[in-house]
Write a protein that holds these residues in place. Sequence first.
Motif, PDB file in Angstrom:
ATOM      1  N   ARG A   1       0.819  -1.226   0.000  1.00  0.00           N
ATOM      2  CA  ARG A   1       0.000   0.000   0.000  1.00  0.00           C
ATOM      3  C   ARG A   1       0.843   1.263   0.000  1.00  0.00           C
ATOM      4  NH1 ARG A   1      -5.071   0.296   2.600  1.00  0.00           N
ATOM      5  NH2 ARG A   1      -6.092  -1.554   1.841  1.00  0.00           N
ATOM      6  N   ILE A   2       2.147   1.143   0.345  1.00  0.00           N
ATOM      7  CA  ILE A   2       3.006   2.330   0.438  1.00  0.00           C
ATOM      8  C   ILE A   2       4.341   2.037  -0.252  1.00  0.00           C
ATOM      9  CG2 ILE A   2       1.878   3.066   2.576  1.00  0.00           C
ATOM     10  CD1 ILE A   2       4.272   2.100   4.154  1.00  0.00           C
ATOM     11  N   ALA A   3       5.139   3.100  -0.486  1.00  0.00           N
ATOM     12  CA  ALA A   3       6.353   2.938  -1.292  1.00  0.00           C
ATOM     13  C   ALA A   3       7.461   2.211  -0.531  1.00  0.00           C
ATOM     14  CB  ALA A   3       6.848   4.308  -1.764  1.00  0.00           C
ATOM     15  N   ALA A   4       7.624   2.505   0.772  1.00  0.00           N
ATOM     16  CA  ALA A   4       8.747   1.913   1.516  1.00  0.00           C
ATOM     17  C   ALA A   4       8.490   1.941   3.014  1.00  0.00           C
ATOM     18  CB  ALA A   4      10.038   2.675   1.212  1.00  0.00           C
ATOM     19  N   ILE A   5       9.224   1.072   3.720  1.00  0.00           N
ATOM     20  CA  ILE A   5       9.212   1.049   5.182  1.00  0.00           C
ATOM     21  C   ILE A   5      10.667   1.048   5.633  1.00  0.00           C
ATOM     22  CG2 ILE A   5       8.620  -0.324   7.231  1.00  0.00           C
ATOM     23  CD1 ILE A   5       6.309  -1.555   5.418  1.00  0.00           C
ATOM     24  N   VAL A   6      11.019   1.973   6.521  1.00  0.00           N
ATOM     25  CA  VAL A   6      12.382   2.029   7.048  1.00  0.00           C
ATOM     26  C   VAL A   6      12.401   1.335   8.409  1.00  0.00           C
ATOM     27  CG1 VAL A   6      14.266   3.516   7.832  1.00  0.00           C
ATOM     28  CG2 VAL A   6      12.866   4.204   5.866  1.00  0.00           C
ATOM     29  N   ASP A   7      13.239   0.299   8.537  1.00  0.00           N
ATOM     30  CA  ASP A   7      13.315  -0.440   9.796  1.00  0.00           C
ATOM     31  C   ASP A   7      14.322   0.233  10.724  1.00  0.00           C
ATOM     32  OD1 ASP A   7      13.519  -2.196  11.891  1.00  0.00           O
ATOM     33  OD2 ASP A   7      13.677  -3.996  10.632  1.00  0.00           O
ATOM     34  N   GLY A   8      13.822   0.846  11.796  1.00  0.00           N
ATOM     35  CA  GLY A   8      14.706   1.489  12.774  1.00  0.00           C
ATOM     36  C   GLY A   8      14.621   0.793  14.123  1.00  0.00           C
ATOM     37  N   GLY A   9      14.221  -0.480  14.123  1.00  0.00           N
ATOM     38  CA  GLY A   9      14.156  -1.235  15.380  1.00  0.00           C
ATOM     39  C   GLY A   9      12.886  -0.975  16.167  1.00  0.00           C
ATOM     40  N   ASP A  10      12.887  -1.458  17.409  1.00  0.00           N
ATOM     41  CA  ASP A  10      11.737  -1.312  18.308  1.00  0.00           C
ATOM     42  C   ASP A  10      11.588   0.135  18.780  1.00  0.00           C
ATOM     43  OD1 ASP A  10      10.936  -3.888  18.378  1.00  0.00           O
ATOM     44  OD2 ASP A  10      11.369  -4.200  20.523  1.00  0.00           O
ATOM     45  N   CYS A  11      10.349   0.612  18.916  1.00  0.00           N
ATOM     46  CA  CYS A  11      10.124   1.968  19.431  1.00  0.00           C
ATOM     47  C   CYS A  11      10.312   1.957  20.949  1.00  0.00           C
ATOM     48  CB  CYS A  11       8.715   2.433  19.110  1.00  0.00           C
ATOM     49  SG  CYS A  11       8.392   2.477  17.344  1.00  0.00           S
ATOM     50  N   ALA A  12      11.086   2.918  21.460  1.00  0.00           N
ATOM     51  CA  ALA A  12      11.400   2.926  22.893  1.00  0.00           C
ATOM     52  C   ALA A  12      10.157   3.190  23.748  1.00  0.00           C
ATOM     53  CB  ALA A  12      12.462   3.988  23.182  1.00  0.00           C
ATOM     54  N   VAL A  13       9.331   4.135  23.349  1.00  0.00           N
ATOM     55  CA  VAL A  13       8.182   4.519  24.196  1.00  0.00           C
ATOM     56  C   VAL A  13       7.025   3.539  24.025  1.00  0.00           C
ATOM     57  CG1 VAL A  13       6.454   6.296  24.667  1.00  0.00           C
ATOM     58  CG2 VAL A  13       8.830   6.962  24.205  1.00  0.00           C
ATOM     59  N   GLY A  14       6.572   3.330  22.805  1.00  0.00           N
ATOM     60  CA  GLY A  14       5.541   2.325  22.549  1.00  0.00           C
ATOM     61  C   GLY A  14       4.114   2.828  22.505  1.00  0.00           C
ATOM     62  N   VAL A  15       3.828   4.012  23.036  1.00  0.00           N
ATOM     63  CA  VAL A  15       2.505   4.634  22.828  1.00  0.00           C
ATOM     64  C   VAL A  15       2.718   5.993  22.162  1.00  0.00           C
ATOM     65  CG1 VAL A  15       1.271   3.469  24.697  1.00  0.00           C
ATOM     66  CG2 VAL A  15       2.436   5.648  25.154  1.00  0.00           C
ATOM     67  N   GLU A  16       1.666   6.498  21.521  1.00  0.00           N
ATOM     68  CA  GLU A  16       1.773   7.730  20.742  1.00  0.00           C
ATOM     69  C   GLU A  16       2.096   8.915  21.644  1.00  0.00           C
ATOM     70  OE1 GLU A  16      -0.785   5.790  21.053  1.00  0.00           O
ATOM     71  OE2 GLU A  16      -1.237   4.865  19.117  1.00  0.00           O
ATOM     72  N   SER A  17       2.509  10.018  20.987  1.00  0.00           N
ATOM     73  CA  SER A  17       2.949  11.210  21.729  1.00  0.00           C
ATOM     74  C   SER A  17       1.843  11.824  22.586  1.00  0.00           C
ATOM     75  CB  SER A  17       3.425  12.266  20.721  1.00  0.00           C
ATOM     76  OG  SER A  17       2.382  12.588  19.821  1.00  0.00           O
ATOM     77  N   THR A  18       2.270  12.523  23.605  1.00  0.00           N
ATOM     78  CA  THR A  18       1.389  13.395  24.378  1.00  0.00           C
ATOM     79  C   THR A  18       0.926  14.515  23.444  1.00  0.00           C
ATOM     80  OG1 THR A  18       2.763  12.986  26.321  1.00  0.00           O
ATOM     81  CG2 THR A  18       1.298  14.921  26.404  1.00  0.00           C
ATOM     82  N   VAL A  19      -0.380  14.798  23.403  1.00  0.00           N
ATOM     83  CA  VAL A  19      -0.883  15.913  22.572  1.00  0.00           C
ATOM     84  C   VAL A  19      -1.462  16.984  23.490  1.00  0.00           C
ATOM     85  CG1 VAL A  19      -2.504  16.652  20.774  1.00  0.00           C
ATOM     86  CG2 VAL A  19      -1.447  14.381  20.630  1.00  0.00           C
ATOM     87  N   ILE A  20      -0.950  18.224  23.345  1.00  0.00           N
ATOM     88  CA  ILE A  20      -1.503  19.341  24.113  1.00  0.00           C
ATOM     89  C   ILE A  20      -1.857  20.485  23.171  1.00  0.00           C
ATOM     90  CG2 ILE A  20      -0.289  18.831  26.274  1.00  0.00           C
ATOM     91  CD1 ILE A  20       1.755  20.971  25.535  1.00  0.00           C
ATOM     92  N   ASP A  21      -2.894  21.223  23.541  1.00  0.00           N
ATOM     93  CA  ASP A  21      -3.295  22.406  22.797  1.00  0.00           C
ATOM     94  C   ASP A  21      -2.666  23.613  23.475  1.00  0.00           C
ATOM     95  OD1 ASP A  21      -4.517  24.457  21.484  1.00  0.00           O
ATOM     96  OD2 ASP A  21      -6.537  23.590  21.556  1.00  0.00           O
ATOM     97  N   VAL A  22      -1.816  24.334  22.739  1.00  0.00           N
ATOM     98  CA  VAL A  22      -1.189  25.538  23.291  1.00  0.00           C
ATOM     99  C   VAL A  22      -1.726  26.785  22.581  1.00  0.00           C
ATOM    100  CG1 VAL A  22       0.918  24.369  24.030  1.00  0.00           C
ATOM    101  CG2 VAL A  22       0.804  25.331  21.725  1.00  0.00           C
ATOM    102  N   SER A  23      -2.824  26.611  21.808  1.00  0.00           N
ATOM    103  CA  SER A  23      -3.347  27.746  21.031  1.00  0.00           C
ATOM    104  C   SER A  23      -4.312  28.607  21.838  1.00  0.00           C
ATOM    105  CB  SER A  23      -4.026  27.256  19.747  1.00  0.00           C
ATOM    106  OG  SER A  23      -5.226  26.582  20.052  1.00  0.00           O
ATOM    107  N   GLY A  24      -4.749  28.113  23.002  1.00  0.00           N
ATOM    108  CA  GLY A  24      -5.666  28.890  23.842  1.00  0.00           C
ATOM    109  C   GLY A  24      -4.933  29.446  25.058  1.00  0.00           C
ATOM    110  N   GLU A  25      -5.722  29.974  26.039  1.00  0.00           N
ATOM    111  CA  GLU A  25      -5.088  30.594  27.202  1.00  0.00           C
ATOM    112  C   GLU A  25      -4.399  29.554  28.100  1.00  0.00           C
ATOM    113  OE1 GLU A  25      -7.384  33.946  29.344  1.00  0.00           O
ATOM    114  OE2 GLU A  25      -6.524  34.377  27.363  1.00  0.00           O
ATOM    115  N   ARG A  26      -5.142  28.457  28.391  1.00  0.00           N
ATOM    116  CA  ARG A  26      -4.567  27.408  29.259  1.00  0.00           C
ATOM    117  C   ARG A  26      -4.057  26.269  28.400  1.00  0.00           C
ATOM    118  NH1 ARG A  26      -8.858  25.313  33.477  1.00  0.00           N
ATOM    119  NH2 ARG A  26      -7.057  24.497  34.608  1.00  0.00           N
TER     120      ARG A  26
END
Length: 339
Positions: A162-187
């Motif tokens: 389905r895609i052109a390529a996959i780069v193998d860089g080993g196991d992901c250290a963290v294993g869950v997706e990034s923390t997402v925060i909204d910094v566009s508002g006041e808080r």
Amino acid sequence: MQTWLLTDREEDLHKAATLLRDGKLVGIPTETVYGLAADALNGTAVASIFVAKGRPMDNPLIVHIAQMQQLSSLVTEIPEQAKALANAFWPGPLTMIFKKADCIPQEVSAGLDTVAVRMPSHPVGRRLIELSGCPLAAPSANRSGIPSPTNARRVVEDMDGRIAAIVDGGDCAVGVESTVIDVSGERVRLLRPGAVTVEMLQSVVGDVEIDDAVLNQLAEGATAASPGMKYKHYAPSARVILVKGTPTAYAAYVNAHADDGVAALCFDGEEQELTVPYLTYGSRHDAAQQAHRLFDALRRLDEQGVRVAYTACPSPEGVGLAVYNRLLRAAGFEVVDLG
Ligand code: AMP
Ligand code: MG
């Protein structure tokens, strides 16, 4: 389509960067999970990410950068709090949402007037951003809805052909997706927990608001601040049921439900009392280890033909909040509390 499996050697990274510059899709390693990357400023390339993943078009993507200078061209303003957070946690597993600049294609922002940006720390991911010369839009490299891939083999399972390529860089250290925060508002507002914890954010900006969707199911018809939080997500085909209780209460409950296709997903060392097949996902007392192992364990349930997985509930502190948040969604909020 033939999907090239590339190594993390410099000549292979050059090949991958050329594909990205040509508007093709490449699976790339980051420290959180594998990403499915395209040139973030090429709307047609970005649109093909949604097709490859089967992702709903209203779920925006994170844009990955390698240098701080890249940020200013992607957003209209960088609030002081965001500068302090970038200083503290970039490169790393923190995504920040800004008001978007006009160059961001609407395929990236899914029609919102904001854009999510992260500077990953994985050396291979960063090198690919540098070599391609473009910011890379990249959601997790899984088929939409199922657990994110934390090694290249899982990306091959989902994306081969389905895609052109996959780069193998080993196991992901963290294993869950990034923390997402909204910094566009006041808080500063937490939309998705990850390895940069609430406590870590508070140590820099003091006050952090936690969005309702982090721990609760959205009401029918409600608008999600982070569209990704509104879908059943991170879910294997097996039905996941989260069970809260002591190790003994948990084992007794699971054993009482023993049946064909029933298994336990439990903590390391807590399998002795179980009479059903089991998989483990780390120590009860080590949330970082749970995060590192969770998604692969969820995918293994399906490989082993498990129908129902009674899953020991993690404690929602520190990185554990991210593990708990993903499991709640994998379970479609089905939780048994043994008190
Ligand atoms: P993924 O990269 O697959 O982990 O998905 C990206 C996550 O970031 C999803 O949960 C999105 O809903 C969220 N996200 C991306 N851009 C925005 C944005 N502009 N506003 C709110 N959430 C966003
Ligand atoms: Mg995802």
